[in-house]
Design a protein around this motif. Structure first.
Motif, PDB file in Angstrom:
ATOM      1  N   HIS A   1       0.787  -1.229   0.000  1.00  0.00           N
ATOM      2  CA  HIS A   1       0.000   0.000   0.000  1.00  0.00           C
ATOM      3  C   HIS A   1       0.832   1.298   0.000  1.00  0.00           C
ATOM      4  N   MET A   2       1.668   1.501   1.042  1.00  0.00           N
ATOM      5  CA  MET A   2       2.445   2.751   1.142  1.00  0.00           C
ATOM      6  C   MET A   2       3.422   2.896  -0.029  1.00  0.00           C
ATOM      7  N   TYR A   3       4.042   1.758  -0.417  1.00  0.00           N
ATOM      8  CA  TYR A   3       4.969   1.808  -1.551  1.00  0.00           C
ATOM      9  C   TYR A   3       4.219   2.173  -2.820  1.00  0.00           C
ATOM     10  N   GLY A   4       2.990   1.664  -2.945  1.00  0.00           N
ATOM     11  CA  GLY A   4       2.160   1.992  -4.094  1.00  0.00           C
ATOM     12  C   GLY A   4       1.890   3.488  -4.170  1.00  0.00           C
ATOM     13  N   ILE A   5       1.558   4.083  -3.013  1.00  0.00           N
ATOM     14  CA  ILE A   5       1.298   5.525  -2.975  1.00  0.00           C
ATOM     15  C   ILE A   5       2.544   6.293  -3.393  1.00  0.00           C
ATOM     16  N   ILE A   6       3.687   5.935  -2.772  1.00  0.00           N
ATOM     17  CA  ILE A   6       4.923   6.681  -3.040  1.00  0.00           C
ATOM     18  C   ILE A   6       5.371   6.473  -4.487  1.00  0.00           C
ATOM     19  N   ILE A   7       5.407   5.209  -4.937  1.00  0.00           N
ATOM     20  CA  ILE A   7       5.911   4.922  -6.288  1.00  0.00           C
ATOM     21  C   ILE A   7       5.005   5.551  -7.354  1.00  0.00           C
ATOM     22  N   SER A   8       3.676   5.366  -7.213  1.00  0.00           N
ATOM     23  CA  SER A   8       2.797   5.944  -8.236  1.00  0.00           C
ATOM     24  C   SER A   8       2.842   7.467  -8.191  1.00  0.00           C
ATOM     25  N   GLY A   9       2.945   8.024  -6.974  1.00  0.00           N
ATOM     26  CA  GLY A   9       3.035   9.481  -6.830  1.00  0.00           C
ATOM     27  C   GLY A   9       4.317  10.019  -7.445  1.00  0.00           C
ATOM     28  N   VAL A  10       5.430   9.326  -7.185  1.00  0.00           N
ATOM     29  CA  VAL A  10       6.716   9.795  -7.705  1.00  0.00           C
ATOM     30  C   VAL A  10       6.777   9.643  -9.224  1.00  0.00           C
ATOM     31  N   LEU A  11       6.284   8.527  -9.752  1.00  0.00           N
ATOM     32  CA  LEU A  11       6.327   8.331 -11.207  1.00  0.00           C
ATOM     33  C   LEU A  11       5.520   9.408 -11.934  1.00  0.00           C
ATOM     34  N   THR A  12       4.321   9.701 -11.418  1.00  0.00           N
ATOM     35  CA  THR A  12       3.513  10.760 -12.036  1.00  0.00           C
ATOM     36  C   THR A  12       4.243  12.093 -11.942  1.00  0.00           C
ATOM     37  N   SER A  13       4.777  12.375 -10.749  1.00  0.00           N
ATOM     38  CA  SER A  13       5.487  13.637 -10.553  1.00  0.00           C
ATOM     39  C   SER A  13       6.731  13.718 -11.428  1.00  0.00           C
ATOM     40  N   LEU A  14       7.364  12.552 -11.646  1.00  0.00           N
ATOM     41  CA  LEU A  14       8.573  12.498 -12.471  1.00  0.00           C
ATOM     42  C   LEU A  14       8.259  12.946 -13.896  1.00  0.00           C
ATOM     43  N   ILE A  15       7.175  12.402 -14.456  1.00  0.00           N
ATOM     44  CA  ILE A  15       6.782  12.770 -15.820  1.00  0.00           C
ATOM     45  C   ILE A  15       6.477  14.270 -15.871  1.00  0.00           C
ATOM     46  N   ILE A  16       5.688  14.750 -14.898  1.00  0.00           N
ATOM     47  CA  ILE A  16       5.304  16.164 -14.878  1.00  0.00           C
ATOM     48  C   ILE A  16       6.545  17.052 -14.757  1.00  0.00           C
TER      49      ILE A  16
END
Lengths: 137, 213
Positions: free
Chosen positions: A38-53
């Motif tokens: 769960h927490m890794y999912g939040i961080i990883i998906s959040g970071v990947l989206t932020s990375l693209i942006i």
């Protein structure tokens, strides 16, 4: 009214962090025990989206509201501060199960005792400001 | 109309899946970059110190903090957002943690107080509309006056405040903004967060939680 938009951004962030259970000390505990994605999912998906942006802003594909390219500052490449400071922060994060953003969330949710946590965090920041010239960076 | 609003409220009140992190964090980062700002919440601690006149004691706080008022507005907004989420969209007020974690927590508490599917989202009953076992009553004024609560709230806060500024950022500044900007120092800082977190969770926290129990 200029600051109103930042209140709105903060509102959705605080709301979301509560609903995602990222403010839960039990979730932080679970994360450090590697017992759920769960927490890794939040961080990883959040970071990947932020990375693209962020990369789109870096390359100038998206411009800021002023119509100019966003300027980014590279962080200083001196390592001790990141390892030592990071470790101290991590210990606090796991001890209370709360990081610096989440203390505002818990305070807002109604845990008034977090004014003490906030005051203590300000004291920690203040002590760092006083002692930083002697600390290895 | 009213019934439809209740349906919306119920829909939002469900526990959110992890991938909503992409939506919440991604949109926050996008909006802030668009307004020529960078996401980092622990900077507020430095701003609040500066606003209280800490600049008289250390150069570190001697800067024009009024230019960073936007960051305080984010914290203020987060306060309101959390109030709404906790009071009107709280759902079942559970942390939907795994069976394994429930067992680990019960082992530390030396009881079967928590059961799978029945863990309060926050260890404190002031807001949570769910049963909070006495052992897990930590976020409260009463708990602050015990050695255990004092360590968890006061020492924890100090470590967060000191460590975040020493490392030059926190979970939002390094783990989100920094990693998204491919900053190697941020990756090192996040490794530090995990080193500290693992030492605390595995070695120290079980003993701290048992103080007085």
């Amino acid at each position: 009214m200029k600051s109103f938009k930042y209140i709105v951004v903060g509102f959705f962030f605080g709301f979301g962090m509560w609903k995602l259970e990222a403010i839960s000390t039990f979730r932080i505990f679970e994360m450090f025990h590697f017992q759920s994605f769960h927490m890794y999912g939040i961080i990883i998906s959040g970071v990947l989206t932020s990375l693209i942006i962020t990369q789109l802003f870096r390359k100038g594909k998206i411009k800021t509201i002023k119509g100019i390219e966003k300027q980014f500052n590279d962080k200083d490449r001196t390592w001790p501060r990141y390892i030592i400071g990071g470790t101290i922060f991590g210990m606090g994060w796991a001890l209370t199960g709360v990081c610096s953003g989440m203390m505002f969330v818990l305070l807002g949710a109604g845990y008034t005792v977090f004014v003490v946590f906030l005051a203590s965090a300000m004291l920690g920041t203040f002590v760092y400001g006083l002692t930083r010239r002697w600390l290895p960076h | 109309m009213y019934e439809k609003l209740v349906l919306v409220q119920e829909f939002i009140s469900q526990p959110w899946p992890w991938w909503m992190g992409a939506v919440v964090i991604g949109s926050t980062v996008f909006i802030l970059l668009y307004f020529d700002k960078e996401f980092g919440l622990s900077a507020n601690l430095r701003i609040m110190c500066a606003a209280d006149g800490a600049g008289d004691y250390a150069d570190f706080f001697d800067f024009d903090w009024t230019k960073q008022g936007w960051n305080l507005m984010i914290a203020l907004g987060a306060l309101f957002g959390a109030y709404m989420a906790a009071n009107y969209f709280g759902g079942d007020y559970q942390a939907h943690i795994s069976q394994a974690t429930v067992e680990t927590l019960n082992e530390i508490a030396g009881s079967e107080a928590l059961t799978y599917g029945n863990v309060p989202i926050v260890p404190g009953k002031d807001v949570v509309h769910a049963e909070v076992p006495e052992f897990w009553e930590i976020y409260s004024w009463k708990s602050l006056f015990t050695l255990r609560g004092l360590i968890i709230i006061v020492v924890g806060g100090f470590l967060i405040g000191f460590g975040a500024r020493y490392a030059g950022g926190c979970t939002s500044g390094h783990a989100i903004s920094g990693l998204a900007d491919l900053q190697l120092p941020s990756l090192v800082a996040v490794m530090g967060f995990f080193i500290g977190g693992l030492i605390m969770t595995w070695l120290l926290l079980p003993h701290i939680l048992r103080i007085g129990f």
